[in-house]
Design a protein around this motif. Structure first.
Motif, PDB file in Angstrom:
ATOM      1  N   THR A  57      41.776  45.177  49.825  1.00  0.00           N
ATOM      2  CA  THR A  57      43.097  45.519  49.281  1.00  0.00           C
ATOM      3  C   THR A  57      43.664  44.294  48.575  1.00  0.00           C
ATOM      4  OG1 THR A  57      44.285  44.836  51.279  1.00  0.00           O
ATOM      5  CG2 THR A  57      43.477  47.122  51.201  1.00  0.00           C
ATOM      6  N   PRO A  58      44.656  44.468  47.700  1.00  0.00           N
ATOM      7  CA  PRO A  58      45.253  43.325  47.003  1.00  0.00           C
ATOM      8  C   PRO A  58      45.760  42.245  47.950  1.00  0.00           C
ATOM      9  CG  PRO A  58      45.939  45.353  45.956  1.00  0.00           C
ATOM     10  CD  PRO A  58      45.187  45.753  47.191  1.00  0.00           C
ATOM     11  N   MET A  59      46.365  42.652  49.058  1.00  0.00           N
ATOM     12  CA  MET A  59      46.912  41.684  50.004  1.00  0.00           C
ATOM     13  C   MET A  59      45.840  40.713  50.481  1.00  0.00           C
ATOM     14  SD  MET A  59      48.653  42.498  53.708  1.00  0.00           S
ATOM     15  CE  MET A  59      48.973  41.189  54.894  1.00  0.00           C
ATOM     16  N   TYR A  60      44.674  41.230  50.828  1.00  0.00           N
ATOM     17  CA  TYR A  60      43.604  40.380  51.346  1.00  0.00           C
ATOM     18  C   TYR A  60      42.833  39.684  50.225  1.00  0.00           C
ATOM     19  CZ  TYR A  60      44.844  42.520  55.708  1.00  0.00           C
ATOM     20  OH  TYR A  60      45.565  42.936  56.799  1.00  0.00           O
ATOM     21  N   PHE A  61      42.888  40.238  49.027  1.00  0.00           N
ATOM     22  CA  PHE A  61      42.322  39.540  47.877  1.00  0.00           C
ATOM     23  C   PHE A  61      43.102  38.252  47.619  1.00  0.00           C
ATOM     24  CE2 PHE A  61      42.486  38.816  43.219  1.00  0.00           C
ATOM     25  CZ  PHE A  61      41.149  38.492  43.025  1.00  0.00           C
ATOM     26  N   PHE A  62      44.433  38.344  47.681  1.00  0.00           N
ATOM     27  CA  PHE A  62      45.252  37.147  47.516  1.00  0.00           C
ATOM     28  C   PHE A  62      45.080  36.192  48.692  1.00  0.00           C
ATOM     29  CE2 PHE A  62      47.969  40.102  44.869  1.00  0.00           C
ATOM     30  CZ  PHE A  62      47.641  39.509  43.664  1.00  0.00           C
ATOM     31  N   LEU A  63      44.898  36.739  49.891  1.00  0.00           N
ATOM     32  CA  LEU A  63      44.673  35.890  51.059  1.00  0.00           C
ATOM     33  C   LEU A  63      43.370  35.109  50.928  1.00  0.00           C
ATOM     34  CD1 LEU A  63      45.338  34.844  53.859  1.00  0.00           C
ATOM     35  CD2 LEU A  63      44.355  36.946  54.825  1.00  0.00           C
ATOM     36  N   SER A  64      42.328  35.748  50.418  1.00  0.00           N
ATOM     37  CA  SER A  64      41.064  35.039  50.212  1.00  0.00           C
ATOM     38  C   SER A  64      41.228  33.950  49.155  1.00  0.00           C
ATOM     39  CB  SER A  64      39.962  36.021  49.807  1.00  0.00           C
ATOM     40  OG  SER A  64      40.240  36.625  48.558  1.00  0.00           O
ATOM     41  N   SER A  65      42.057  34.197  48.142  1.00  0.00           N
ATOM     42  CA  SER A  65      42.335  33.175  47.132  1.00  0.00           C
ATOM     43  C   SER A  65      43.083  31.994  47.745  1.00  0.00           C
ATOM     44  CB  SER A  65      43.161  33.774  45.988  1.00  0.00           C
ATOM     45  OG  SER A  65      42.461  34.811  45.341  1.00  0.00           O
ATOM     46  N   LEU A  66      44.047  32.295  48.629  1.00  0.00           N
ATOM     47  CA  LEU A  66      44.781  31.235  49.319  1.00  0.00           C
ATOM     48  C   LEU A  66      43.837  30.412  50.189  1.00  0.00           C
ATOM     49  CD1 LEU A  66      47.483  29.888  50.169  1.00  0.00           C
ATOM     50  CD2 LEU A  66      47.641  31.625  51.973  1.00  0.00           C
TER      51      LEU A  66
END
Length: 311
Positions: A57-66
Motif C-alpha cells: 500500500t502507499p503507506m508502506y511504500f513511503f515507510l520503506s522509502s523512509l
C-alpha cells in the motif's frame, strides 16, 4: 596553509565526539550496537514490506522509502565515527569529506520531504477514503518519492558546488565527528556570503514546505477525526497516524535542539550530542516506532517467520 591554497588541501582532521582515551572503546561498542540495530531494523523493514503482499500500500511504500533514507544516512556517518573510536584515525581526505557532506545533505533533506509525503498520504486516507486508491496511485507515489530525492540532490549539489569556490587556509581541523557544512565553512578564509545565503535560503524552504504540508494535513485529519461519532472509529483513525506523528516529533524535535539553540549558550560538545541524536539515534528509532505500534507489520512478521506466538 597559505591563502588561496585550495588545490593543496588533501585532508581534514575530525575531532570526534571525545578526546578522552578511556571513553573510546565504550563509545565504539555503544555506537556499533546502535548501527547494527539501525541496519537490522531498517533493512528488515524494507525486506518485510517487499515480501509481504498485504503491505503493498502507499503507506508502506513511503515507510520503506523512509527506512532506506535512514539506513543510508546512518551509513554515511557512523562507519567513519567507529574508525575514529577504534583506530584513532581521525583524518579524512578532502574528497571523502565532500562526498560524505553531499550524501548527508541528500538524505537529511529527503527525510524532511518523505515525512511530508507520508503526512499527505494519511490525509488522503482519512479525509478522502473513497478516493484514496485513485489519488494515491502507484504513479503518484513513485512521483512523490522521485521528487523527494530530486529535491535532496539539488540542495546537496548547490551546497557542494558552493564549497568548491571556498579556499581553506585557517585550519584543517573540523570540530565535529563528521563533515558538517557549517563546520567546514568555519575553516574558510574566503568570503562565504554566498554559502551562508544558500544555507539560509534552503533551510527556510526545506523547513517551511515540509512542515506546512505536515501541519495542514494534520489539521484536516483532526477535523475529520472529530467528526467521527464512534469512539472506536476515532481510535482506529488516530492509530493510523500515531506512528508517523511520533517519528515527526522525534526527527524535528532533535533537529530543533541542534539548530535552534543559540550558539553562544550551547558549547560545541552539546551540539555534537544533539547532532548524534538526529543523525544516528533517530534512524535507529524509526523502525522500532513503526514496528512496535503497527499491527500490520507485526502480522506480516509473524507470517514471514512462521511463529504465531512471536508477540
Amino acid at each position: 596553509m597559505e591563502k588561496g591554497n585550495r588545490s593543496t588541501v588533501t585532508k581534514f582532521f575530525l575531532s570526534g565526539l571525545t578526546d578522552q582515551p578511556e571513553l573510546q572503546l565504550p563509545l565504539f561498542l555503544l555506537f556499533l550496537g546502535i548501527y547494527l540495530l539501525t541496519v537490522l531494523g531498517n533493512l528488515g523493514t524494507i525486506i518485510l514490506i517487499l515480501l509481504s503482499s498485504h503491505l503493498k500500500t502507499p503507506m508502506y511504500f513511503f515507510l520503506s522509502s523512509l527506512s532506506f533514507i535512514d539506513l543510508c544516512q546512518s551509513t554515511v556517518i557512523t562507519p567513519k565515527m567507529l574508525m575514529i573510536f577504534l583506530m584513532a584515525k581521525n583524518d579524512i581526505s578532502y574528497t571523502e569529506c565532500i562526498i560524505q557532506l553531499y550524501f548527508f545533505v541528500i538524505f537529511v533533506v529527503s527525510e524532511c520531504y518523505v515525512l511530508a509525503a507520508m503526512a499527505y498520504d494519511r490525509y488522503v486516507a482519512i479525509c478522502n477514503p473513497l478516493l484514496y486508491s485513485i489519488i494515491m496511485s502507484q504513479h503518484k507515489c513513485l512521483s512523490l518519492v522521485l521528487g523527494v530525492y530530486i529535491i535532496g540532490i539539488v540542495c546537496a549539489s548547490v551546497h557542494v558546488g558552493c564549497i568548491f569556490r571556498v579556499d581553506f587556509c585557517k585550519s584543517d581541523f573540523i570540530d565535529h565527528y563528521f563533515c558538517d557544512l557549517i563546520s567546514i565553512l568555519h575553516l574558510s578564509c574566503s568570503n562565504v556570503f554566498v554559502n551562508e545565503s544558500m544555507i539560509l535560503i534552503f533551510s527556510v524552504i526545506n523547513t517551511i514546505l515540509p512542515n506546512l504540508t505536515i501541519l495542514s494535513s494534520y489539521v484536516f485529519i483532526i477535523i475529520s477525526i472529530l467528526r467521527i461519532k464512534s469512539t472506536e472509529g476515532r481510535a482506529k483513525a488516530f492509530s493510523t497516524c500515531s506512528s508517523h506523528i511520533s517519528v515527526v516529533a522525534v526527527f524535528y524535535g532533535s533537529a530543533a535542539v541542534m539548530y535552534l539553540n543559540p550558539s553562544s549558550s550551547s558549547p560545541m560538545g552539546e551540539g555534537k550530542v544533539s547532532s548524534v541524536f538526529y543523525t544516528i539515534i533517530v534512524p535507529m528509532l524509526n523502525p522500532m516506532i513503526y514496528s512496535l505500534r503497527n499491527k500490520d507489520i507485526k502480522i506480516a512478521l509473524k507470517k514471514l517467520i512462521g511463529k504465531k506466538l512471536l508477540f
